[in-house]
Design an enzyme around this catalytic site. Sequence first.
Site, PDB file in Angstrom:
ATOM      1  N   LYS A  64       0.848  -1.201   0.000  1.00  0.00           N
ATOM      2  CA  LYS A  64       0.000   0.000   0.000  1.00  0.00           C
ATOM      3  C   LYS A  64       0.884   1.252   0.000  1.00  0.00           C
ATOM      4  O   LYS A  64       2.086   1.173   0.310  1.00  0.00           O
ATOM      5  CB  LYS A  64      -0.921  -0.017   1.218  1.00  0.00           C
ATOM      6  CG  LYS A  64      -0.191  -0.015   2.557  1.00  0.00           C
ATOM      7  CD  LYS A  64      -1.133  -0.328   3.716  1.00  0.00           C
ATOM      8  CE  LYS A  64      -0.407  -0.314   5.038  1.00  0.00           C
ATOM      9  NZ  LYS A  64      -1.269  -0.790   6.141  1.00  0.00           N
ATOM     10  N   TYR A 284      14.887  30.749   9.017  1.00  0.00           N
ATOM     11  CA  TYR A 284      13.619  31.412   9.337  1.00  0.00           C
ATOM     12  C   TYR A 284      13.467  31.658  10.830  1.00  0.00           C
ATOM     13  O   TYR A 284      13.746  30.769  11.648  1.00  0.00           O
ATOM     14  CB  TYR A 284      12.443  30.566   8.855  1.00  0.00           C
ATOM     15  CG  TYR A 284      12.162  30.699   7.382  1.00  0.00           C
ATOM     16  CD1 TYR A 284      11.875  31.932   6.808  1.00  0.00           C
ATOM     17  CD2 TYR A 284      12.168  29.575   6.562  1.00  0.00           C
ATOM     18  CE1 TYR A 284      11.610  32.049   5.449  1.00  0.00           C
ATOM     19  CE2 TYR A 284      11.888  29.673   5.206  1.00  0.00           C
ATOM     20  CZ  TYR A 284      11.607  30.913   4.649  1.00  0.00           C
ATOM     21  OH  TYR A 284      11.340  31.025   3.322  1.00  0.00           O
TER      22      TYR A 284
HETATM   23  C1  LIG Z   1      -0.531  -1.731   6.858  1.00  0.00           C
HETATM   24  C2  LIG Z   1      -1.088  -3.035   7.268  1.00  0.00           C
HETATM   25  C3  LIG Z   1      -0.258  -4.164   7.336  1.00  0.00           C
HETATM   26  C4  LIG Z   1       1.240  -4.079   7.238  1.00  0.00           C
HETATM   27  O1  LIG Z   1       1.695  -3.526   8.437  1.00  0.00           O
HETATM   28  P1  LIG Z   1       3.249  -3.404   8.800  1.00  0.00           P
HETATM   29  O2  LIG Z   1       3.256  -3.002  10.214  1.00  0.00           O
HETATM   30  O3  LIG Z   1       3.784  -2.342   7.896  1.00  0.00           O
HETATM   31  O4  LIG Z   1       3.871  -4.715   8.540  1.00  0.00           O
HETATM   32  C5  LIG Z   1      -0.847  -5.387   7.574  1.00  0.00           C
HETATM   33  N1  LIG Z   1      -2.182  -5.493   7.775  1.00  0.00           N
HETATM   34  C6  LIG Z   1      -3.007  -4.424   7.751  1.00  0.00           C
HETATM   35  C7  LIG Z   1      -4.447  -4.611   8.005  1.00  0.00           C
HETATM   36  C8  LIG Z   1      -2.476  -3.153   7.517  1.00  0.00           C
HETATM   37  O5  LIG Z   1      -3.291  -2.091   7.516  1.00  0.00           O
END
Ligand SMILES: *Cc1c(COP(=O)(O)O)cnc(C)c1O
Length: 390
Positions: A64, A284
């Site tokens: 993702k 800044y």
């Molecule tokens: C993002 C996510 C993962 C992966 O999580 P990590 O901590 O990056 O390994 C797995 N399952 C779900 C439901 C997630 O939202």
Amino acid sequence: MDGAIDLSRRRPEILVEEFDDGTCESRSEASCGGRLTIDLGAILRNYRALITRASGARVAAVVKADAYGLGAGRVAPMLASAGCDTFFVAQVQEGIALRRDLPTTRILVLNGAAPGAEAACLAHRLEPVLNGWDAFEAWSRAARIAGLRGTCAVQFDTGMARFGFALADAERLSARIASTDHMTVGLVMSHLACADTPEDPANPAQRDAMTALRPIFPTAAFSLAASSGIFLGSSYHLDLVRPGAALYGVAPVPGDANPMAPVVRLESRVVQVRTVPGGTGIGYGHAARAPGPMRLATLAVGYADGLPRSLSGRGSAWLQGLRLPVVGRVSMDSLVVDVSRAPEGAVAHGDFLDLIGPANGVDGVGKEAGTIGYEVLTSLGRRYARRYLA
Ligand SMILES: *Cc1c(COP(=O)(O)O)cnc(C)c1O
């Protein structure tokens, strides 16, 4: 030719614009403020290390948010050719994009399909994670209308109050699935709220809730663990684990030695080096003032490149193992570091300094910024010259 710039004295790496040797790629390196190197070989090693850890469970890959900012179009096909056969994205649009790179592999959509997106999921063979009755009925209806078998996952809320069916719905859901002949539930999943805190009693509570569901869905595969959950032990692995962060080098157990190979190196270009007298206001708001004479280097990346503004006065650049502290505020496209401790001439116009690298990985930068490695990775901007190492 008086006054001509002697190009022969330029450092050679400034002139390197493209790599075309097949092991890595780059777009116009000299035209970018920073260089992001992504080690696909390290991701592969991490994938294999997680297979070893997962005690026989299948290891899916979570890609993702563009593989946590590292490029799903590069990462996912590499993992697929290494044998990974299940991928997770968060959104339908991510799944549609990934389908172009992975024509046949199983792709699940964690956030499920919004009303109206079911037909697109069916057309692209994306499997939504159904989190409740409305989504379930909409998916069932869309599959019936399309005359297809709608393959999907169902999620239970075992104690995070974020996604999923209530545990009390399990029997009714199982019966409902059995009575629809155009739907296949291939996976029953849940997600741990506190997996990065191994001693938290929420972990065994969620695991036990999950294992209690198994007899109710006897033919489905079960999945509970993401990266950190894999390190809680084999009773958390069930049939399939879903790592994201650990693949990309983030420490799965915060505070413990990181068993994962580092994947990302971020180097920033030095625009300018100057020496300032004591009392000089820097950047800044003059948020920092030189306590005495100081040598400063201005780097060509800022918060628009995903270097959090919270690194102001706290972050670091690195010259090999030498820490060069961020001085004053991080700007949109630049930041200033104190190079007084570097040998004279060691930091010059056009040089690269590490912002994420061997001396300080994504977790270290996250800590300095008051956040986590996950957010550092997924914030990495689009303006870097990217190199992928095979
Ligand atoms: C993002 C996510 C993962 C992966 O999580 P990590 O901590 O990056 O390994 C797995 N399952 C779900 C439901 C997630 O939202």
